[in-house]
Write a protein that holds these residues in place. Sequence first.
Motif, mmCIF file in Angstrom:
data_model
loop_
_atom_site.group_PDB
_atom_site.id
_atom_site.type_symbol
_atom_site.label_atom_id
_atom_site.label_comp_id
_atom_site.label_asym_id
_atom_site.label_seq_id
_atom_site.Cartn_x
_atom_site.Cartn_y
_atom_site.Cartn_z
ATOM 1 N N TYR A 132 8.392 4.019 15.410
ATOM 2 C CA TYR A 132 9.345 3.872 14.309
ATOM 3 C C TYR A 132 10.343 2.770 14.639
ATOM 4 N N ASP A 133 10.489 1.815 13.714
ATOM 5 C CA ASP A 133 11.362 0.658 13.914
ATOM 6 C C ASP A 133 12.745 0.961 13.334
ATOM 7 N N PHE A 134 13.619 1.531 14.172
ATOM 8 C CA PHE A 134 14.944 1.917 13.693
ATOM 9 C C PHE A 134 15.820 0.715 13.384
ATOM 10 N N ASP A 135 15.609 -0.400 14.081
ATOM 11 C CA ASP A 135 16.397 -1.593 13.791
ATOM 12 C C ASP A 135 16.094 -2.114 12.385
ATOM 13 N N LYS A 136 14.810 -2.217 12.063
ATOM 14 C CA LYS A 136 14.422 -2.765 10.759
ATOM 15 C C LYS A 136 14.750 -1.803 9.625
ATOM 16 N N TYR A 137 14.376 -0.543 9.781
ATOM 17 C CA TYR A 137 14.513 0.395 8.667
ATOM 18 C C TYR A 137 15.854 1.123 8.648
ATOM 19 N N GLY A 138 16.653 0.898 9.688
ATOM 20 C CA GLY A 138 18.030 1.365 9.665
ATOM 21 C C GLY A 138 18.973 0.311 9.117
ATOM 22 N N ASP A 139 18.433 -0.871 8.826
ATOM 23 C CA ASP A 139 19.227 -1.972 8.283
ATOM 24 C C ASP A 139 19.649 -1.650 6.850
ATOM 25 N N SER A 140 20.902 -1.911 6.537
ATOM 26 C CA SER A 140 21.440 -1.545 5.223
ATOM 27 C C SER A 140 20.731 -2.278 4.086
ATOM 28 N N THR A 141 20.396 -3.559 4.299
ATOM 29 C CA THR A 141 19.715 -4.319 3.254
ATOM 30 C C THR A 141 18.328 -3.751 2.986
ATOM 31 N N MET A 142 17.590 -3.441 4.062
ATOM 32 C CA MET A 142 16.256 -2.867 3.912
ATOM 33 C C MET A 142 16.313 -1.493 3.243
ATOM 34 N N ARG A 143 17.259 -0.681 3.671
ATOM 35 C CA ARG A 143 17.383 0.669 3.096
ATOM 36 C C ARG A 143 17.658 0.591 1.591
ATOM 37 N N ASN A 144 18.624 -0.233 1.200
ATOM 38 C CA ASN A 144 18.953 -0.366 -0.220
ATOM 39 C C ASN A 144 17.779 -0.939 -1.008
ATOM 40 N N TYR A 145 17.087 -1.896 -0.406
ATOM 41 C CA TYR A 145 15.933 -2.519 -1.074
ATOM 42 C C TYR A 145 14.833 -1.489 -1.347
ATOM 43 N N LEU A 146 14.472 -0.717 -0.318
ATOM 44 C CA LEU A 146 13.385 0.252 -0.491
ATOM 45 C C LEU A 146 13.754 1.345 -1.491
ATOM 46 N N ILE A 147 14.980 1.826 -1.408
ATOM 47 C CA ILE A 147 15.397 2.891 -2.327
ATOM 48 C C ILE A 147 15.424 2.383 -3.764
ATOM 49 N N ASN A 148 15.976 1.201 -3.980
ATOM 50 C CA ASN A 148 16.022 0.639 -5.334
ATOM 51 C C ASN A 148 14.616 0.390 -5.873
ATOM 52 N N LYS A 149 13.730 -0.091 -5.002
ATOM 53 C CA LYS A 149 12.351 -0.322 -5.432
ATOM 54 C C LYS A 149 11.684 1.005 -5.802
ATOM 55 N N TRP A 150 11.955 2.048 -5.017
ATOM 56 C CA TRP A 150 11.387 3.367 -5.328
ATOM 57 C C TRP A 150 11.909 3.884 -6.669
ATOM 58 N N VAL A 151 13.196 3.734 -6.912
ATOM 59 C CA VAL A 151 13.778 4.190 -8.181
ATOM 60 C C VAL A 151 13.125 3.457 -9.355
ATOM 61 N N ASN A 152 13.001 2.143 -9.248
ATOM 62 C CA ASN A 152 12.511 1.339 -10.366
ATOM 63 C C ASN A 152 11.004 1.426 -10.581
ATOM 64 N N GLU A 153 10.246 1.566 -9.476
ATOM 65 C CA GLU A 153 8.798 1.519 -9.607
ATOM 66 C C GLU A 153 8.117 2.878 -9.551
ATOM 67 N N VAL A 154 8.822 3.879 -9.014
ATOM 68 C CA VAL A 154 8.196 5.195 -8.849
ATOM 69 C C VAL A 154 8.915 6.251 -9.689
ATOM 70 N N LYS A 155 10.191 6.471 -9.424
ATOM 71 C CA LYS A 155 10.892 7.550 -10.117
ATOM 72 C C LYS A 155 10.991 7.311 -11.613
ATOM 73 N N LYS A 160 0.830 -1.208 0.000
ATOM 74 C CA LYS A 160 0.000 0.000 0.000
ATOM 75 C C LYS A 160 0.862 1.256 0.000
ATOM 76 N N ALA A 161 2.028 1.189 0.656
ATOM 77 C CA ALA A 161 2.934 2.337 0.671
ATOM 78 C C ALA A 161 3.389 2.669 -0.747
ATOM 79 N N PHE A 162 3.717 1.663 -1.522
ATOM 80 C CA PHE A 162 4.176 1.923 -2.892
ATOM 81 C C PHE A 162 3.023 2.312 -3.815
ATOM 82 N N ASP A 163 1.833 1.815 -3.551
ATOM 83 C CA ASP A 163 0.662 2.325 -4.280
ATOM 84 C C ASP A 163 0.501 3.814 -4.019
#
Length: 342
Positions: free
Chosen positions: A316-339, A189-192
Motif C-alpha cells: 500500500y502506497d501511503f505517500d501517494k494515496y494519503g496525498d490530499s490532491t489524490m484523495r480529493n481527486y479519487l473521491i470526486n471521480k467516484w461521486v461523479n462517475e459512480v454514485k 480498471k478500478a473504476f470499471d
Amino acid sequence: MQKTMLTLLMVIGAAIGSVSVATAKGRLVIYCSGTNALCEEEAKAFGEKYAVKTSLIRNGSGSTLAKIEAEKGNPQADIWYGGTLDPHSQAGEMGLLQTYQSPNLDQIIPEFRDPAKIKGNYSSAVYIGILGFGVNTDRAKQLGVEVPKCWSDLTKPEFKGEIQIADPQSSGTAYTALATFAQLWGEDKAFDYLKAINHNISQYTKSGVAPARNAARGETMIGIGFLHDYSLEKENGAPLELISPCEGTGYEIGGVSIIKGARNLDNAKLFVDWTLSTKAQEVAWQKAKSYQIPTNTKAESSPLALKLDDLNLIKYDFDKYGDSTMRNYLINKWVNEVKMEK
C-alpha cells in the motif's frame, strides 16, 4: 534538630521524585474515528491513569477531517484518535497538525514509525486493519448462492442489492477501498469495477462499520470493510464468514495525531504516548473488543486478530494515496462517475 532536618530532606526528596514521574492534570478533548467502544475505553483508561478529564466526540475519518479544517482558526479539540491514516496524512499536509515524536516509537513496527506523507511525526500508527468483506452465510443459503471469495465475484448478478459499503466522502474505510482497487488494477480498471459493483450495492452507508452490523443482522448478505469489525460481529454470534479476497487486498493504519493549536498540548502528547504503549493496544481488544493488529511489537494480539503472515496484502502506497490532491481527486471521480449513476 537532626530529626527536623531528616524530615525536611524526606519531604524535599519526595517532591523531587514526584516531578520525575509522568503525570498530567486538567482536560483533554478527543476527536475519535474508531468504534464507540474503542474510543470510550481508551479515553477512560487514559483518564484514570493520568487523572485527566477527557471529553469525546466520535465521527468518521472524513467528517472529522472536515471538522478540524473548519475549526483551524479556533481548535475545539486536542487530539484525533483512530480512523484510517490517509485523512490524518492529509491533515498534516494541510498544516492542521502538531508534530510530536513519542518516546514509545521505538516499540512500533519500524516501517510504521513515521507513516504519513509529510515526515516529522505529524501522525503515529496505533493499529493495522485488513480490508475485505464479510458474508452472512445464512442469507447466502437462503438465496441459494455460493459464498464469494474474490473481489471479482462481487460483480455477479446474483448479488444484486446484497452488498453494502460506506461512502468515501465520510468514511476512511471506503477511501481505503478506492485506493486499494486503484493499486490492484490501475485507475481505469478500478473504476470499471466500481461501476460494475454499483449495480449490486443496496446502500452506501455513512460509516465504515455500518455494513458489518447490517450484514450481521442479515439486512444485507455482504458488507465490505475492515475485517476486525466482522470478527466482533462473529464473536457475538452472527453467521459471518470473513473473506480476504483472492486477488489480494489493502489495509489501513489507524492514526493518532495532535491537532495544531491544542489547548491541552501536554496532555495530548501524553495521550499519544499512551496509545502507542503495550497497555493501550491491549486495552483495545481486551476491553473494547477491537480486533485490529497492534503496531506495538511487544503488545499481545487478540486470538481473534488476523495474522499478517497469513494474508495476501498489496504494498500500500501511503505517500501517494494519503496525498490530499489524490484523495480529493479519487473521491470526486467516484461521486461523479459512480454514485451519481445510482
